[in-house]
Design a protein around this motif. Structure first.
Motif, PDB file in Angstrom:
ATOM      1  N   LYS A  67       0.827  -1.216   0.000  1.00 44.70           N
ATOM      2  CA  LYS A  67       0.000   0.000   0.000  1.00 44.70           C
ATOM      3  C   LYS A  67       0.856   1.260   0.000  1.00 44.70           C
ATOM      4  CE  LYS A  67      -4.238  -1.852   1.279  1.00 44.70           C
ATOM      5  NZ  LYS A  67      -5.407  -1.832   2.071  1.00 44.70           N
ATOM      6  N   ALA A  68       2.147   1.103  -0.286  1.00 44.71           N
ATOM      7  CA  ALA A  68       3.034   2.276  -0.371  1.00 44.71           C
ATOM      8  C   ALA A  68       2.578   3.167  -1.519  1.00 44.71           C
ATOM      9  CB  ALA A  68       4.473   1.824  -0.590  1.00 44.71           C
ATOM     10  N   THR A  69       2.871   4.445  -1.384  1.00 49.01           N
ATOM     11  CA  THR A  69       2.512   5.419  -2.414  1.00 49.01           C
ATOM     12  C   THR A  69       3.732   6.278  -2.724  1.00 49.01           C
ATOM     13  OG1 THR A  69       1.793   7.030  -0.762  1.00 49.01           O
ATOM     14  CG2 THR A  69       0.110   5.538  -1.645  1.00 49.01           C
ATOM     15  N   GLY A  70       3.621   7.041  -3.772  1.00 49.73           N
ATOM     16  CA  GLY A  70       4.685   7.968  -4.118  1.00 49.73           C
ATOM     17  C   GLY A  70       5.084   7.841  -5.574  1.00 49.73           C
ATOM     18  N   THR A  71       6.232   8.408  -5.871  1.00 45.89           N
ATOM     19  CA  THR A  71       6.687   8.458  -7.253  1.00 45.89           C
ATOM     20  C   THR A  71       8.169   8.107  -7.355  1.00 45.89           C
ATOM     21  OG1 THR A  71       7.224  10.805  -7.041  1.00 45.89           O
ATOM     22  CG2 THR A  71       5.011  10.258  -7.876  1.00 45.89           C
ATOM     23  N   PHE A  72       8.571   7.764  -8.561  1.00 43.58           N
ATOM     24  CA  PHE A  72       9.981   7.574  -8.873  1.00 43.58           C
ATOM     25  C   PHE A  72      10.237   8.158 -10.253  1.00 43.58           C
ATOM     26  CE2 PHE A  72       7.961   3.820 -10.676  1.00 43.58           C
ATOM     27  CZ  PHE A  72       8.563   3.714 -11.925  1.00 43.58           C
ATOM     28  N   ARG A  73      11.493   8.436 -10.507  1.00 43.30           N
ATOM     29  CA  ARG A  73      11.912   8.914 -11.823  1.00 43.30           C
ATOM     30  C   ARG A  73      13.355   8.477 -12.022  1.00 43.30           C
ATOM     31  NH1 ARG A  73      10.907  12.751 -15.897  1.00 43.30           N
ATOM     32  NH2 ARG A  73      12.809  13.624 -16.750  1.00 43.30           N
ATOM     33  N   PHE A  74      13.688   8.075 -13.244  1.00 42.95           N
ATOM     34  CA  PHE A  74      15.078   7.795 -13.560  1.00 42.95           C
ATOM     35  C   PHE A  74      15.347   8.188 -15.006  1.00 42.95           C
ATOM     36  CE2 PHE A  74      12.855   3.775 -14.316  1.00 42.95           C
ATOM     37  CZ  PHE A  74      13.303   3.380 -15.576  1.00 42.95           C
ATOM     38  N   SER A  75      16.612   8.477 -15.269  1.00 42.03           N
ATOM     39  CA  SER A  75      17.032   8.792 -16.643  1.00 42.03           C
ATOM     40  C   SER A  75      18.452   8.281 -16.829  1.00 42.03           C
ATOM     41  CB  SER A  75      16.963  10.297 -16.907  1.00 42.03           C
ATOM     42  OG  SER A  75      17.827  10.992 -16.031  1.00 42.03           O
ATOM     43  N   HIS A  76      18.780   7.947 -18.081  1.00 39.16           N
ATOM     44  CA  HIS A  76      20.108   7.443 -18.415  1.00 39.16           C
ATOM     45  C   HIS A  76      20.479   7.972 -19.796  1.00 39.16           C
ATOM     46  CE1 HIS A  76      22.959   3.725 -18.834  1.00 39.16           C
ATOM     47  NE2 HIS A  76      23.547   4.852 -19.149  1.00 39.16           N
ATOM     48  N   TYR A  77      21.519   8.808 -19.836  1.00 41.21           N
ATOM     49  CA  TYR A  77      21.981   9.396 -21.091  1.00 41.21           C
ATOM     50  C   TYR A  77      23.488   9.249 -21.204  1.00 41.21           C
ATOM     51  CZ  TYR A  77      17.371  11.450 -21.457  1.00 41.21           C
ATOM     52  OH  TYR A  77      16.015  11.617 -21.546  1.00 41.21           O
ATOM     53  N   LEU A  78      23.942   9.026 -22.431  1.00 44.31           N
ATOM     54  CA  LEU A  78      25.364   8.987 -22.747  1.00 44.31           C
ATOM     55  C   LEU A  78      25.516   9.552 -24.149  1.00 44.31           C
ATOM     56  CD1 LEU A  78      28.283   8.175 -22.085  1.00 44.31           C
ATOM     57  CD2 LEU A  78      27.782   5.915 -23.045  1.00 44.31           C
ATOM     58  N   ASP A  79      26.349  10.559 -24.275  1.00 43.24           N
ATOM     59  CA  ASP A  79      26.575  11.215 -25.571  1.00 43.24           C
ATOM     60  C   ASP A  79      25.274  11.666 -26.226  1.00 43.24           C
ATOM     61  OD1 ASP A  79      29.326  10.775 -25.285  1.00 43.24           O
ATOM     62  OD2 ASP A  79      29.172   8.789 -26.238  1.00 43.24           O
ATOM     63  N   GLY A  80      24.357  12.200 -25.403  1.00 37.50           N
ATOM     64  CA  GLY A  80      23.104  12.736 -25.931  1.00 37.50           C
ATOM     65  C   GLY A  80      22.043  11.698 -26.237  1.00 37.50           C
ATOM     66  N   GLU A  81      22.326  10.433 -26.068  1.00 31.31           N
ATOM     67  CA  GLU A  81      21.345   9.368 -26.337  1.00 31.31           C
ATOM     68  C   GLU A  81      20.926   8.728 -25.026  1.00 31.31           C
ATOM     69  OE1 GLU A  81      21.179   7.249 -29.593  1.00 31.31           O
ATOM     70  OE2 GLU A  81      21.973   8.908 -30.771  1.00 31.31           O
ATOM     71  N   GLY A  82      19.674   8.331 -24.945  1.00 32.88           N
ATOM     72  CA  GLY A  82      19.204   7.660 -23.738  1.00 32.88           C
ATOM     73  C   GLY A  82      17.707   7.766 -23.588  1.00 32.88           C
ATOM     74  N   ALA A  83      17.248   7.603 -22.362  1.00 30.56           N
ATOM     75  CA  ALA A  83      15.811   7.614 -22.108  1.00 30.56           C
ATOM     76  C   ALA A  83      15.545   7.989 -20.649  1.00 30.56           C
ATOM     77  CB  ALA A  83      15.223   6.239 -22.406  1.00 30.56           C
ATOM     78  N   TRP A  84      14.289   8.291 -20.375  1.00 27.89           N
ATOM     79  CA  TRP A  84      13.829   8.603 -19.027  1.00 27.89           C
ATOM     80  C   TRP A  84      12.518   7.866 -18.784  1.00 27.89           C
ATOM     81  CZ3 TRP A  84       8.963  10.492 -18.631  1.00 27.89           C
ATOM     82  CH2 TRP A  84       8.419  11.082 -19.775  1.00 27.89           C
ATOM     83  N   ALA A  85      12.169   7.715 -17.526  1.00 28.98           N
ATOM     84  CA  ALA A  85      10.875   7.133 -17.154  1.00 28.98           C
ATOM     85  C   ALA A  85      10.474   7.673 -15.793  1.00 28.98           C
ATOM     86  CB  ALA A  85      10.955   5.611 -17.105  1.00 28.98           C
ATOM     87  N   ARG A  86       9.189   7.721 -15.584  1.00 29.79           N
ATOM     88  CA  ARG A  86       8.671   8.061 -14.257  1.00 29.79           C
ATOM     89  C   ARG A  86       7.462   7.177 -14.004  1.00 29.79           C
ATOM     90  NH1 ARG A  86       7.913  13.535 -16.277  1.00 29.79           N
ATOM     91  NH2 ARG A  86       6.041  13.528 -17.506  1.00 29.79           N
ATOM     92  N   GLY A  87       7.131   7.043 -12.721  1.00 31.94           N
ATOM     93  CA  GLY A  87       6.012   6.174 -12.403  1.00 31.94           C
ATOM     94  C   GLY A  87       5.555   6.315 -10.973  1.00 31.94           C
ATOM     95  N   ARG A  88       4.655   5.417 -10.598  1.00 27.85           N
ATOM     96  CA  ARG A  88       4.067   5.435  -9.260  1.00 27.85           C
ATOM     97  C   ARG A  88       4.551   4.218  -8.481  1.00 27.85           C
ATOM     98  NH1 ARG A  88       0.451   1.598  -9.247  1.00 27.85           N
ATOM     99  NH2 ARG A  88      -0.543   0.999 -11.180  1.00 27.85           N
ATOM    100  N   ILE A  89       4.893   4.457  -7.234  1.00 23.60           N
ATOM    101  CA  ILE A  89       5.357   3.407  -6.327  1.00 23.60           C
ATOM    102  C   ILE A  89       4.186   2.503  -5.956  1.00 23.60           C
ATOM    103  CG2 ILE A  89       6.235   2.996  -3.976  1.00 23.60           C
ATOM    104  CD1 ILE A  89       8.412   4.060  -5.862  1.00 23.60           C
ATOM    105  N   ASP A  90       4.426   1.172  -5.937  1.00 26.36           N
ATOM    106  CA  ASP A  90       3.369   0.248  -5.525  1.00 26.36           C
ATOM    107  C   ASP A  90       3.794  -0.698  -4.397  1.00 26.36           C
ATOM    108  OD1 ASP A  90       4.950  -1.614  -6.860  1.00 26.36           O
ATOM    109  OD2 ASP A  90       3.457  -2.063  -8.401  1.00 26.36           O
ATOM    110  N   CYS A  91       5.044  -0.589  -3.928  1.00 22.33           N
ATOM    111  CA  CYS A  91       5.487  -1.404  -2.805  1.00 22.33           C
ATOM    112  C   CYS A  91       6.769  -0.807  -2.229  1.00 22.33           C
ATOM    113  CB  CYS A  91       5.742  -2.843  -3.249  1.00 22.33           C
ATOM    114  SG  CYS A  91       5.971  -3.991  -1.866  1.00 22.33           S
TER     115      CYS A  91
END
Length: 192
Positions: free
Chosen positions: A82-106
């Motif tokens: 029943k935990a709540t909250g958010t997370f976010r992460f990103s990973h870039y190298l030489d201008g290439e990469g991705a990010w994500a965000r979401g909701r905590i579920d545990c």
């Protein structure tokens, strides 16, 4: 004044002083958050938490950032799902990469180690939305460590059917001076 009246007066004065000292100490402890298990509003503290943001230390210069704001309320102390909250992460190298965000579920914490999972709600990584990912943080001050569920597969999208509160060992190091994670230990009723 009789001897009995004098003794009775001294007892009342002493009892009054004890009451005043007790009231003063209680007010002081409450003002400074000194009541164990209580939050600043006087209620019970939350059952567990993982908060903070930091970059990982990578020799190739990768720019990898993780941010957490995960909480388990006191009323859900016995149900980490029943935990709540958010997370976010990103990973870039030489201008290439991705990010994500979401909701905590545990969220489960033990001492200064936290394991949390969450479902990605938005990302620029194809196929990420709706997938569960996991994180492990070891809060050791300025030298925190972090692990993630996709460590053995290389990509968060490739983590298939991950259960709640599952991740890898915290093998990555936080880059000095880039942030800090904070873990509030879980104290379930069955732990003495």
């Amino acid at each position: 004044m009789s001897r009995n009246a004098s003794a009775s007066t001294r007892i009342r004065v002493a009892a009054g002083a004890v009451v005043l000292i007790t009231v003063a100490c209680t007010a002081s402890a409450a003002a400074f958050g000194g009541s164990p298990g209580a939050d600043s509003s006087g209620g019970r503290r939350e059952a567990a938490a993982l908060t903070g943001s930091a970059k990982l230390s990578r020799t190739l210069g990768d720019d990898i950032t993780f941010t957490f704001d995960a909480h388990l309320a006191a009323k859900h102390r016995m149900d980490p799902g029943k935990a709540t909250g958010t997370f976010r992460f990103s990973h870039y190298l030489d201008g290439e990469g991705a990010w994500a965000r979401g909701r905590i579920d545990c969220l489960v914490t033990g001492g200064k180690v936290a394991v949390a999972t969450g479902v990605m709600t938005s990302s620029d990584l194809p196929g990420a939305k709706g997938k569960r990912v996991g994180f492990t943080v070891h809060d050791v001050g300025r030298h925190d460590r972090l692990g993630y569920s996709w460590a053995s597969v290389g990509n968060p999208v490739e983590t298939k059917n991950l259960p709640k509160c599952v991740s890898s060992a915290p093998f990555e190091r936080v880059k000095s001076g880039t942030g800090d994670f904070r873990v509030l230990p879980w104290q379930p009723d069955f732990v003495g």
